[in-house]
Write an enzyme that holds these catalytic residues in place. Structure first.
Site, mmCIF file in Angstrom:
data_model
loop_
_atom_site.group_PDB
_atom_site.id
_atom_site.type_symbol
_atom_site.label_atom_id
_atom_site.label_comp_id
_atom_site.label_asym_id
_atom_site.label_seq_id
_atom_site.Cartn_x
_atom_site.Cartn_y
_atom_site.Cartn_z
ATOM 1 N N VAL A 1 -20.988 7.112 0.021
ATOM 2 C CA VAL A 1 -21.489 7.165 -1.353
ATOM 3 C C VAL A 1 -20.715 7.536 -2.545
ATOM 4 O O VAL A 1 -21.019 8.443 -3.277
ATOM 5 C CB VAL A 1 -23.062 7.761 -1.186
ATOM 6 C CG1 VAL A 1 -23.985 7.014 -0.278
ATOM 7 C CG2 VAL A 1 -22.900 9.268 -0.985
ATOM 8 N N GLY B 1 -19.623 3.031 -2.763
ATOM 9 C CA GLY B 1 -20.437 3.209 -1.967
ATOM 10 C C GLY B 1 -21.726 3.738 -2.722
ATOM 11 O O GLY B 1 -23.095 3.208 -3.006
ATOM 12 N N LYS C 1 1.045 -1.300 0.033
ATOM 13 C CA LYS C 1 -0.059 0.143 0.124
ATOM 14 C C LYS C 1 0.831 1.293 -0.072
ATOM 15 O O LYS C 1 1.845 1.224 0.755
ATOM 16 C CB LYS C 1 -0.908 0.126 1.160
ATOM 17 C CG LYS C 1 -2.191 1.040 0.944
ATOM 18 C CD LYS C 1 -3.201 0.372 0.208
ATOM 19 C CE LYS C 1 -4.445 0.862 0.128
ATOM 20 N NZ LYS C 1 -5.337 0.182 -0.847
ATOM 21 N N SER D 1 -17.404 6.400 -4.846
ATOM 22 C CA SER D 1 -17.373 5.524 -6.254
ATOM 23 C C SER D 1 -18.026 4.165 -5.748
ATOM 24 O O SER D 1 -18.757 3.657 -6.566
ATOM 25 C CB SER D 1 -15.766 5.231 -6.628
ATOM 26 O OG SER D 1 -15.869 4.552 -7.615
#
Length: 349
Positions: A183, A187, A81, A185
């Site tokens: 909400v 969600g 990561k 990409s």
């Protein structure tokens, strides 16, 4: 000063690399957890942290999650990561992205990056000018790759449906009440797919206007982001940042199922036991949200097209059911069972 080895989330990582480029103002961390199955794949996050130790912790936790995610998805990739530290006086400039690409390239292919929070496919194009060890680039229609968000959303959608069947006994999503936290990409894509199935949705996002706009589009309700986890719903779906399932938030849950796309949802290992004790079915995050990495990994490895990506994503419910079956047989929480399976796969038994 605490050394990296003393961080609670250090898990015998193969490498933790810190980069600073004063000219471009880049400050970044790349954590390589495992290359047992292949190069360490995992997106780069562009985020503001109150101090650098939290950025290192995020990289450690997320890279370990990527090792487990890639293994559980059957990919020939390890786990890594990247984190780029954002700040009020730091802009995501072409020079900064080029410097991060050079940082990746200095690792000689041991880490492969892609989009994560705060990054776009255009940013991947900029990074690719300095290294070839990047995925999530714009691709031709029908090819593997590109923005991983829709693939992640699709996999989470399939996982939510599997969780509804397992935890609620419902094969039809019509009327199932789902509380969606976040909400963006993932969600947002998940909410649209669930709305098309007739689910009843309650939405929340730190960007309240974004939540309101999607709610208007889908005929959903909106609540404050601080309240979404505690509302009464059939399924709670976390799709924002991690460490939101804590002793306090789990005690306040009024749901039978937690299934969402956010990474590192459990604050501590004990939180998996807390969910288990409460009888709440949990979909381990790195199993349910593997769609995006499947998409960009097949792009990087050159293994298949969009049809192959979707076929692999459609196996996510199968892996979830394996975890839930072993959890039911052993009495251990799904989170611990998933960890044990993943550790076997990456040779860390």
């Amino acid at each position: 000063m605490t050394s990296v080895w003393e961080y609670p989330d250090f898990d015998d990582h193969e490498g933790v690399h810190l980069f600073r480029d004063p000219k471009s103002q880049l400050t970044a961390v790349i954590a390589v957890h495992s290359t047992h199955l292949g190069p360490a794949a995992g997106g780069v996050r562009y985020w503001h942290y109150s101090d650098s130790s939290k950025a290192i912790t995020d990289a450690l936790r997320l890279s370990r999650g990527m090792s487990f995610k890639n293994a559980m998805a059957g990919l020939a990739m390890g786990g890594g990561k990247g984190v780029i530290l954002a700040g009020a006086d730091v802009e995501k400039t072409p020079a900064l992205l080029a410097a991060f690409g050079a940082a990746i390239d200095s690792l000689g292919g041991r880490y492969v990056t892609a989009e994560d929070v705060g990054m776009s496919d255009a940013d991947m194009v900029a990074i690719s000018k300095s290294t070839r060890h990047v995925s999530g680039l714009p691709v031709a229609q029908g090819s593997a790759g590109g923005d991983p968000g829709p693939s992640t959303a699709y996999g989470v959608y399939l996982g939510v449906k599997a969780a509804a069947l397992r935890g609620l006994g419902k094969s039809d999503m019509s009327g199932v009440h789902i509380a969606v936290q976040g909400v963006g990409s993932v969600g947002g894509g998940l909410a649209r797919l669930l709305a098309a199935d007739g689910a009843k949705l309650t939405l929340a996002d730190l960007n309240i206007e974004r939540a309101k706009a999607l709610a208007t589009e889908l005929g959903a309700q909106v609540v404050d982001s601080n309240d979404i986890l505690a509302i009464e719903a059939d399924i709670v779906s976390p799709n924002a940042l991690g460490a939101i399932l804590t002793a306090d938030s789990i005690a306040a849950l009024r749901t039978s199922v937690v299934a969402g796309g956010a990474n590192n949802q459990l604050e501590t290992r004990e939180d998996g036991w807390r969910l288990q004790t409460r009888g709440i079915l949990y979909a381990p995050d790195y199993v349910i949200n593997a769609g995006g990495i499947i998409n960009v990994a097949l792009e990087y490895l050159g293994q298949g097209d969009r049809a192959e990506v979707e076929q692999r994503i459609q196996r996510i419910p199968e892996r979830l059911n394996q975890v839930w079956d072993e959890s039911a047989a052993s009495g251990d929480p799904a989170s611990d069972v998933a960890d044990a399976i993943a550790k076997r796969l990456i040779g860390r038994v």
